[in-house]
Design a protein around this motif. Structure first.
Motif: not given
Length: 770
Positions: A456-465
């Motif tokens: 799988r590609p590099l991907s976001q696992v956590a988002a913040f303000p």
């Protein structure tokens, strides 16, 4: 970025590292070292001359055509580079998809500001620079003779030129940041060749990155770029006849951090804001009556790069193109059949199509009506790629990852190959945990993950303000099994600690764990406690260190080891917390007593942004100029690699892998450093003794005085009180099973003369006996 110990899983993944070639790039390996008297107290002790470290050049760290601006003139889009030397502008012919001209600039590392005069004859550009000075930062390229290079035309007093525009009469106006005073408005008169300071319209602004001009008026957009504080978005109208500025900021934008974009279309001024805690906004203002305007709330935190087709305005947010109808106030996402655009650094118009320049290194010509696109990769088209200044760094499981702009370079240390992982923004720092890469992504992109084993590609696992936008330091808490990310908030001030649990996918954010002003510049972890180092935008500050519980989100205690300077880096060795300040200070805190036990001036090897890592039982550091280490008992500092001069964009980094190899930059190249304060050669082998397995470990004293050795394995431990120079200690461990998985051993070496102690890892391959 520390790899605190080697596990069986990690050993299995990195078993092939032992046999890697000395130089993967084809260049000869080099080695250098020097020692100096201790810069700390107590005084330097007498010690054997160290063996020089081996330094292997692994080739350019990140190679791209990285970009930061573009303008479209007819069938050609002109694209300005980012973080490469020398800075350059390329001309891409859109119909043929070929780069037809390139010009190089004599100063600066990036071009954020470009504009073309009304006749389409001259392209004006301003550069970002590492330091202020008397060198030019404004250039002009004659597009009628593109084979002739762009020429310097002068300089604005600010270090960085953030935006530039050309009025209908050919006068050029520029704004920026990085000066000692609030940012002025600057004017270049092509008739006289003079650059003039027109004064600072907004006395509260810390920077400006938007400017637009008519025959009579120049519009200045400023606010807060870094450091938080009282400055907010400010739009000022400068009367060219009287030299008087007046505040015309739309009320709805006054709480946003800054004005991000300005553009004039006919009788309308378009204004875009940069937001933090809320959504950005777009305003359409009547040039004849600036008090008459309409404002729409946008999608995302940024509204920039305006273009117009018919009655529809197009602009960019953090990852795409939006459309805006001034008549209805409607803002919508523009969908099309092309790739994800990431950060956008230019939108132009060509025959009712949008020409969109992506930070990923391509230009997309988008038909908004048909929702189709044609994509041209700039390097394929002929744009010259170069090694760029790098961001974060992580190593483990046979790979080294280097953060660039819009990409992470994955170096395979076994064969020297390099793969590029695409991700928006910049990987400011990263760690490798059980073979998996975790990055802190600027700006406001959160935590990203890449597992080379799952495809799988590099991907976001956590988002913040969104206001928590700039990750500074990423560390691994092995007790709580958490990734810890220290963060600064550019526009609000203060910062946060992010945590991420790879096993559950759960993430948390703790805002302002130090205070509302100090960024979280540095993170270290020990026994399940996170140690957070604070700093301000400049090198000053309380220099607070906070011991923090990353599970409960509570402060345990705090200390200010060297007040008056911001913390640059932290690391733990044993029961001591080591720290560097941005003013060249070094301190050691006894964690059990919670007291400062040592301070020193190490400014001869480290000032500004530095990094620390614990490796082989010793704390190493890197600055913009040097690699160095601290003695674990006397705390004296010794240079390991002087004059390393790594080309870092936002502070030096150093990391290590499971075998104790250090990685950093030398110039723009990635280098591997094998440094052994106590030189010990280790051979670890699992073998068969009949039908049963046996583990044999041999450790040779390669130094010139006796040492004691302790060999620790998953199957037992053996100690040797004294091993003479040139002699070896051999330990065998009968496992009593027919097979053994891959694993790791640790050889602890101690030198009696000065108390130096190191911990040296080695791995062994699996074996099955029959």
């Amino acid at each position: 970025m520390e790899q605190p110990h080697i596990t069986r899983t990690a050993a299995l993944l990195v078993g092939g590292v032992i046999a890697l070639a000395a130089v993967l790039s084809g260049a000869p390996a080099s080695a250098s070292t020097s020692t100096r008297a201790s810069l700390s107290s107590p005084a330097a002790v007498s010690a054997p001359a160290p063996r020089p470290p081996q330094i292997d050049d692994l080739g350019p760290a990140v190679v791209q055509f990285s970009l930061m601006s573009s303008v479209t003139v007819g069938d050609t889009v002109y694209v300005g580079s980012r973080n490469v030397s020398p800075a350059r502008i390329v001309a891409l012919d859109i119909p043929t998809g070929e780069v037809t001209a390139v010009t190089y600039l004599g100063t600066g590392h990036s071009l954020q500001a470009m504009a073309v005069d009304p006749a389409g004859r001259y392209l004006y550009a301003g550069v970002l620079q590492d330091a202020a000075g008397t060198q030019p930062n404004l250039y002009r390229w004659d597009l009628a003779t593109p084979d002739e290079p762009a020429v310097p035309i002068g300089r604005i007093g600010d270090r960085n030129v953030r935006a530039i525009t050309v009025a209908p009469d050919g006068h050029v106006f520029a704004v920026g940041d990085g000066g000692a005073t609030p940012p002025p408005l600057w004017e270049f008169d092509p008739g006289t060749g003079q650059v003039t300071n027109l004064g600072a319209p907004d006395p509260a602004a810390t920077g400006a990155r938007a400017v637009a001009a008519t025959t009579t008026t120049v519009f200045f957009g400023g606010g807060t770029l870094f450091g938080g504080g009282a400055a907010r978005a400010g739009l000022y109208a400068y009367d060219r006849a009287t030299g008087i500025s007046r505040n015309v900021t739309p009320t709805e934008m006054q709480s946003d951090p800054s004005i991000r974009e300005l553009a004039v279309f006919g009788d309308m001024l378009l204004v875009g804001s940069a937001a933090s805690t809320a959504q950005s906004k777009v305003a359409a203002m009547d040039l004849a009556d600036l008090g008459s305007y309409s404002v729409a709330t946008s999608i995302g935190k940024t509204a920039k790069k305006f273009a117009m087709i018919g009655d529809t305005v197009y602009f960019a947010n953090e990852g795409g193109v939006l459309s805006y109808s001034p008549a209805s106030g409607t803002i919508e996402e523009v969908s099309f059949d092309g790739p994800f655009l990431g950060e956008i650094w230019g939108i132009g118009v060509r025959v009712d199509k949008l020409v969109v320049t992506s930070a990923f290194g391509f230009v997309a010509e988008i038909d908004p009506a048909a929702r189709t696109s044609v994509v041209t990769d700039l390097v394929t088209a002929g744009a010259p790629a170069s090694p760029q200044a790098a961001m974060g760094l992580a190593a483990g499981s046979g790979s080294v990852y280097v953060g660039g702009t819009g990409a992470v370079a994955k170096h395979d240390v076994s064969d020297g190959s390099v793969e590029y992982l695409r991700a928006p923004g910049e990987a400011k720092d990263a760690i490798v945990v059980d073979g998996v890469l975790l990055t802190g992504q600027y700006s406001s992109q959160g935590i990203w993950r890449y597992d080379p084993s799952d495809g799988r590609p590099l991907s976001q696992v956590a988002a913040f303000p969104g206001e928590q936008n700039r990750p500074q330091d990423v560390q691994w808490d092995d007790v709580n099994r958490l990734a810890l990310v220290g963060v600064q908030s550019d526009t609000v001030g203060g910062g946060s600690l992010w945590t991420y649990d790879p096993a559950t996918g759960r993430s948390r954010m703790f805002a302002n764990p130090i205070d509302a002003q100090q960024y979280v510049r540095a993170v270290a972890t020990h026994d399940g406690v996170a140690y957070l180092g604070g700093g301000l935008q400049n090198a000053d500050g309380p220099g607070t260190v906070v011991a923090f519980d990353p599970v409960n989100g509570t402060e345990l205690w705090r200390i200010a080891p060297m007040p008056g300077a911001g913390i640059s880096a932290l690391a733990v060795q044993g029961e001591h917390l080591y720290g560097l300040t941005r003013k060249g200070g070094f301190f050691v805190v006894d964690l059990a007593q919670r007291t400062v036990v040592h301070t020193a001036d190490v400014s001869s090897v480290s000032t500004g942004f530095a990094a620390l890592v614990t490796n082989r039982g010793v704390v190493y550091g890197v600055s913009d100029s040097d690699v160095f280490r601290f003695h674990p008992t006397t705390f004296q500092v010794t240079e390991v690699v002087p004059d390393i001069d790594g080309a870092w964009y936002s502070g030096a980094h150093i990391t290590n892998d499971e075998l104790g190899n250090l990685y950093t930059l030398q110039g723009r190249n990635l280098v591997r450093i094998d440094d052994q304060p106590i030189p010990v050669s280790i051979v670890s082998e699992a073998r068969c003794l009949g039908s049963k397995a046996q583990l044999m470990v041999k450790a040779m004293n390669d130094g010139d005085e006796p040492i004691s050795l302790t060999i620790t394995t998953p199957y037992g431990e053996k100690a040797f009180a004294s091993v003479a120079p040139g002699e070896k200690a051999t330990a065998t461990f009968n496992i009593r099973t027919a097979s053994v998985p891959s694993g790791a051993v640790t050889v602890q070496a101690t030198r009696a003369s000065d108390g130096m102690q190191t911990s040296n890892p080695a791995v062994f391959d699996a074996v099955t006996c029959r």
